[in-house]
Motif scaffolding. Structure first.
Motif: not given
Length: 343
Positions: A230-238, A253-260
């Motif tokens: 979820e927080s990686a999603y927000n990072c990508m939005k920024t 991490t792959d988890t961050f990539a999935i959210g982004a």
């Protein structure tokens, strides 16, 4: 038929119970003739020693504790779940039980779980960085331990501490070099400052790869507030709110990539046609998302297996060295577009 005991096996083989124990646990200290005679009796009788018998004879619990902080769980993180699976599988070879437990901090004091406090474990495997105050309490009990994925001890054998690590700087460098080789020069970075040494290592790999290619880092594309999908999603939005958009994103991490990637899709971007993504870990979900994620494989199962081997060597009093697993294994899937002419 009543279950045979080690004493009865010893009597049938004409040796001492200790000699039988040495043979069962494949230890030195008995002659080849004795070893052969005991093995013949064991095979003939289909003898399986009980755990209690082994505990009494060898003065061991045959437990290995996987210790986490009370605020986390290996079952919530696919990376550490894979390490745990490697530990569990390897433990079977040694006849050991794996016990999951946690350590809490209350009013600045360490609260050890009963299995450690009462020394009902022969060794401990910690996941990720472990505070010195906790290690000091364990040292008082003389229980050997190994730390798996300790980011602040990547050089190994730090103050005598044994670790199993990945070289995350190399992983990051390999990932970003792959993006550059595919024609990307506008590359964003998503990571977490929650584990400072992990962030510093991955950022250094990212920086070195860009520096080698003479690419300038864009500060607005550096996002270090990711802790989950979820927080990686927000990072990508920024990142995507910037007027100038990157053509690729390196996630630590792959988890961050999935959210982004989810964020990019929700904002109408095509992957990898408009934005490419690469991660680190190679968790099993990476091969099932759409498009499949290119990543740097960290062999987590092997990390767990190696941690078990190291803790067993320490239990037996052997000298051990820290281990760094392969950290530059590129897994090419579908999330990176080649932007080179003719590519």
């Amino acid at each position: 038929m009543a279950k045979l005991t080690i004493k009865e096996i010893a009597k049938m083989a004409g040796v001492s119970p200790t000699a039988v124990s040495f043979v069962i646990n494949n230890r030195e200290g008995v002659s080849e003739e004795t070893r052969k005679r005991v093995k013949e009796v064991i095979e003939r009788t289909n003898f399986q020693p009980s755990l209690n018998s082994r505990r009494l004879l060898l003065n061991k619990s045959f437990n290995i504790s996987i210790v986490i902080r009370k605020t986390s769980s290996p079952f919530d993180d696919l990376f550490y779940l894979e390490i745990a699976k490697g530990l569990l599988e390897k433990s079977k070879e040694y006849g050991y039980n794996i016990v999951f437990t946690d350590i809490a901090m209350e009013d600045g004091k360490v609260v050890l779980p009963d299995i450690i406090k009462h020394e009902d474990t022969d060794g401990i495997v910690f996941f990720q960085d472990t505070e010195e105050i906790i290690l000091n309490e364990v040292n008082k009990l003389n229980i050997p331990y190994v730390i798996a994925d300790a980011h602040n001890m990547e050089n190994g054998n730090n103050n005598g501490i044994t670790t199993v690590n990945a070289n995350y700087e190399l992983s990051a460098y390999t990932a970003v070099c792959y993006l550059i080789e595919n024609g990307h020069r506008d590359i964003a970075y998503i990571s977490s400052s929650f584990v400072p040494n992990f962030y510093l290592a991955t950022f250094e790999g990212y920086r070195k790869a860009l520096e080698k290619a003479q690419v300038t880092i864009q500060p607005s594309w550096i996002q270090i507030n990711a802790v989950n999908e979820e927080s990686a999603y927000n990072c990508m939005k920024t990142i995507l709110e910037n007027k100038h958009k990157p053509t690729a994103v390196f996630c630590t991490t792959d988890t961050f990539a999935i959210g982004a990637m989810k964020c990019a899709k929700d904002m109408g971007f095509k992957i990898p046609e408009e934005i490419s993504f690469i991660g680190i870990d190679d968790i099993f979900l990476s091969n099932y998302i759409e498009p499949k994620l290119s990543t740097i494989k960290i062999d987590k199962f092997r990390m767990g297996s190696l941690a078990m081997e190291l803790i067993m060597d320490k239990i037996q009093g052997k000298k051990v060295n820290s281990v760094v697993v392969d950290s530059d294994h590129l897994v090419i899937r579908e999330s990176v577009k080649c932007r080179n002419k003719g590519g």
